[in-house]
Design a protein around this motif. Structure first.
Motif, PDB file in Angstrom:
ATOM      1  N   GLU A  11       0.827  -1.208   0.000  1.00 42.05           N
ATOM      2  CA  GLU A  11       0.000   0.000   0.000  1.00 42.05           C
ATOM      3  C   GLU A  11       0.861   1.258   0.000  1.00 42.05           C
ATOM      4  OE1 GLU A  11      -2.404  -3.264   1.965  1.00 42.05           O
ATOM      5  OE2 GLU A  11      -0.362  -2.530   2.125  1.00 42.05           O
ATOM      6  N   ALA A  12       1.886   1.275   0.839  1.00 45.37           N
ATOM      7  CA  ALA A  12       2.773   2.444   0.906  1.00 45.37           C
ATOM      8  C   ALA A  12       3.541   2.617  -0.396  1.00 45.37           C
ATOM      9  CB  ALA A  12       3.733   2.313   2.080  1.00 45.37           C
ATOM     10  N   ILE A  13       3.987   1.519  -0.981  1.00 45.10           N
ATOM     11  CA  ILE A  13       4.705   1.589  -2.255  1.00 45.10           C
ATOM     12  C   ILE A  13       3.778   2.093  -3.360  1.00 45.10           C
ATOM     13  CG2 ILE A  13       5.853   0.185  -4.016  1.00 45.10           C
ATOM     14  CD1 ILE A  13       6.899  -1.560  -1.633  1.00 45.10           C
ATOM     15  N   ALA A  14       2.535   1.604  -3.378  1.00 44.23           N
ATOM     16  CA  ALA A  14       1.567   2.066  -4.378  1.00 44.23           C
ATOM     17  C   ALA A  14       1.293   3.554  -4.207  1.00 44.23           C
ATOM     18  CB  ALA A  14       0.263   1.267  -4.248  1.00 44.23           C
ATOM     19  N   HIS A  15       1.129   3.985  -2.966  1.00 45.04           N
ATOM     20  CA  HIS A  15       0.882   5.403  -2.700  1.00 45.04           C
ATOM     21  C   HIS A  15       2.059   6.249  -3.176  1.00 45.04           C
ATOM     22  CE1 HIS A  15       0.896   9.065  -0.154  1.00 45.04           C
ATOM     23  NE2 HIS A  15      -0.368   9.064  -0.498  1.00 45.04           N
ATOM     24  N   SER A  16       3.243   5.805  -2.869  1.00 48.26           N
ATOM     25  CA  SER A  16       4.440   6.530  -3.274  1.00 48.26           C
ATOM     26  C   SER A  16       4.527   6.610  -4.802  1.00 48.26           C
ATOM     27  CB  SER A  16       5.677   5.835  -2.714  1.00 48.26           C
ATOM     28  OG  SER A  16       6.837   6.466  -3.166  1.00 48.26           O
ATOM     29  N   HIS A  17       4.256   5.495  -5.464  1.00 47.50           N
ATOM     30  CA  HIS A  17       4.321   5.474  -6.928  1.00 47.50           C
ATOM     31  C   HIS A  17       3.300   6.419  -7.552  1.00 47.50           C
ATOM     32  CE1 HIS A  17       5.085   3.922 -10.921  1.00 47.50           C
ATOM     33  NE2 HIS A  17       3.781   3.732 -11.073  1.00 47.50           N
ATOM     34  N   LEU A  18       2.067   6.367  -7.061  1.00 43.19           N
ATOM     35  CA  LEU A  18       1.032   7.223  -7.640  1.00 43.19           C
ATOM     36  C   LEU A  18       1.270   8.699  -7.351  1.00 43.19           C
ATOM     37  CD1 LEU A  18      -0.620   4.677  -8.413  1.00 43.19           C
ATOM     38  CD2 LEU A  18      -2.616   5.937  -7.678  1.00 43.19           C
ATOM     39  N   THR A  19       1.678   9.032  -6.154  1.00 44.95           N
ATOM     40  CA  THR A  19       1.854  10.450  -5.827  1.00 44.95           C
ATOM     41  C   THR A  19       3.079  11.042  -6.508  1.00 44.95           C
ATOM     42  OG1 THR A  19       2.966   9.847  -3.764  1.00 44.95           O
ATOM     43  CG2 THR A  19       0.622  10.384  -3.626  1.00 44.95           C
ATOM     44  N   GLU A  20       4.132  10.239  -6.670  1.00 47.64           N
ATOM     45  CA  GLU A  20       5.325  10.747  -7.339  1.00 47.64           C
ATOM     46  C   GLU A  20       5.155  10.829  -8.851  1.00 47.64           C
ATOM     47  OE1 GLU A  20       8.610   8.352  -6.109  1.00 47.64           O
ATOM     48  OE2 GLU A  20       8.474   9.006  -4.019  1.00 47.64           O
ATOM     49  N   ASP A  28       2.179   3.468 -17.501  1.00 45.55           N
ATOM     50  CA  ASP A  28       3.113   2.364 -17.273  1.00 45.55           C
ATOM     51  C   ASP A  28       2.484   0.998 -17.524  1.00 45.55           C
ATOM     52  OD1 ASP A  28       4.898   4.309 -16.465  1.00 45.55           O
ATOM     53  OD2 ASP A  28       4.518   4.000 -14.329  1.00 45.55           O
ATOM     54  N   HIS A  29       1.173   0.942 -17.606  1.00 50.44           N
ATOM     55  CA  HIS A  29       0.458  -0.325 -17.739  1.00 50.44           C
ATOM     56  C   HIS A  29      -0.495  -0.257 -18.930  1.00 50.44           C
ATOM     57  CE1 HIS A  29       1.974  -1.417 -13.774  1.00 50.44           C
ATOM     58  NE2 HIS A  29       1.678  -0.181 -13.411  1.00 50.44           N
ATOM     59  N   PRO A  30      -0.700  -1.380 -19.619  1.00 52.67           N
ATOM     60  CA  PRO A  30      -1.596  -1.370 -20.787  1.00 52.67           C
ATOM     61  C   PRO A  30      -3.069  -1.202 -20.419  1.00 52.67           C
ATOM     62  CG  PRO A  30      -0.791  -3.584 -20.362  1.00 52.67           C
ATOM     63  CD  PRO A  30      -0.065  -2.662 -19.429  1.00 52.67           C
ATOM     64  N   SER A  31      -3.403  -1.481 -19.168  1.00 53.65           N
ATOM     65  CA  SER A  31      -4.783  -1.283 -18.710  1.00 53.65           C
ATOM     66  C   SER A  31      -4.756  -0.696 -17.301  1.00 53.65           C
ATOM     67  CB  SER A  31      -5.546  -2.609 -18.713  1.00 53.65           C
ATOM     68  OG  SER A  31      -4.965  -3.514 -17.802  1.00 53.65           O
ATOM     69  N   PHE A  32      -5.903  -0.327 -16.803  1.00 50.74           N
ATOM     70  CA  PHE A  32      -6.036   0.268 -15.478  1.00 50.74           C
ATOM     71  C   PHE A  32      -5.501  -0.700 -14.435  1.00 50.74           C
ATOM     72  CE2 PHE A  32      -8.443   1.439 -11.662  1.00 50.74           C
ATOM     73  CZ  PHE A  32      -8.255   2.811 -11.645  1.00 50.74           C
ATOM     74  N   ASN A  33      -4.532  -0.273 -13.637  1.00 53.06           N
ATOM     75  CA  ASN A  33      -3.900  -1.132 -12.640  1.00 53.06           C
ATOM     76  C   ASN A  33      -4.720  -1.109 -11.348  1.00 53.06           C
ATOM     77  OD1 ASN A  33      -2.238  -2.427 -10.776  1.00 53.06           O
ATOM     78  ND2 ASN A  33      -0.376  -1.633 -11.713  1.00 53.06           N
ATOM     79  N   GLU A  34      -5.600  -2.068 -11.210  1.00 61.12           N
ATOM     80  CA  GLU A  34      -6.530  -2.126 -10.079  1.00 61.12           C
ATOM     81  C   GLU A  34      -5.804  -2.311  -8.752  1.00 61.12           C
ATOM     82  OE1 GLU A  34      -9.002  -5.381 -11.238  1.00 61.12           O
ATOM     83  OE2 GLU A  34      -9.698  -4.348 -13.036  1.00 61.12           O
ATOM     84  N   THR A  35      -4.792  -3.149  -8.734  1.00 67.79           N
ATOM     85  CA  THR A  35      -4.058  -3.425  -7.503  1.00 67.79           C
ATOM     86  C   THR A  35      -3.324  -2.186  -7.011  1.00 67.79           C
ATOM     87  OG1 THR A  35      -3.767  -5.698  -8.251  1.00 67.79           O
ATOM     88  CG2 THR A  35      -2.376  -4.973  -6.446  1.00 67.79           C
ATOM     89  N   LEU A  36      -2.704  -1.479  -7.923  1.00 65.87           N
ATOM     90  CA  LEU A  36      -1.983  -0.255  -7.571  1.00 65.87           C
ATOM     91  C   LEU A  36      -2.933   0.794  -7.000  1.00 65.87           C
ATOM     92  CD1 LEU A  36       0.874   1.147  -7.846  1.00 65.87           C
ATOM     93  CD2 LEU A  36      -0.031   2.137  -9.942  1.00 65.87           C
TER      94      LEU A  36
END
Length: 144
Positions: A11-20, A28-36
């Protein structure tokens, strides 16, 4: 925040990736990344609750707490969907919500996290006597 979702959690890694990478994360992904998105939404829900900035009705039970956190996570999911240029797959919204809810439940089920979060914004005991404890005199008038 580290007590609930440490920096190494998904969760923290996903948050960091999305906010940065807010403006390019969806490319970065061919479709909507639901997990991220679900991981980020879960992280944002706890972060928002911890700040207490827009918490008007304080939850009194675990069920109410989970409801508040889910509502906050849904807001995060909606925000991510709004800026994404990738279409949601069929059933993607439900899966994303389900993943965020699962993450929230796992955090609440760990140790005494639910009790700690409930106690965080609970009303403190008042040092002044309550209205029923104050002496009442029928001859006391209202000051103007």
């Amino acid at each position: 925040m580290d007590r609930f979702l440490a920096p190494h959690t998904s969760e923290a890694i996903a948050h960091s990736h999305l906010t940065e990478n807010w403006f390019t994360w969806d490319q970065d992904h061919p479709s909507f990344n639901e997990t991220l998105v679900a991981g980020c939404a879960s992280y944002q829900a706890f972060n928002r609750y911890l700040s207490g900035s827009d918490l008007f009705i304080v939850p009194r039970s675990r069920t109410e707490l989970e409801s508040v956190l889910r509502r906050y996570a849904y807001d995060g999911i909606h925000n991510a969907i709004a800026v994404s240029r990738q279409p949601l797959q069929r059933g993607g919204y439900s899966r994303t919500c389900m993943l965020a809810e699962k993450s929230i439940r796992e955090v609440l089920n760990t140790n005494d996290n639910a009790q700690v979060l409930l106690g965080l914004h609970s009303p403190k005991s008042m040092s002044q006597p309550t209205v029923s404890d104050r002496p009442f005199s029928p001859n006391t008038g209202i000051r103007t």
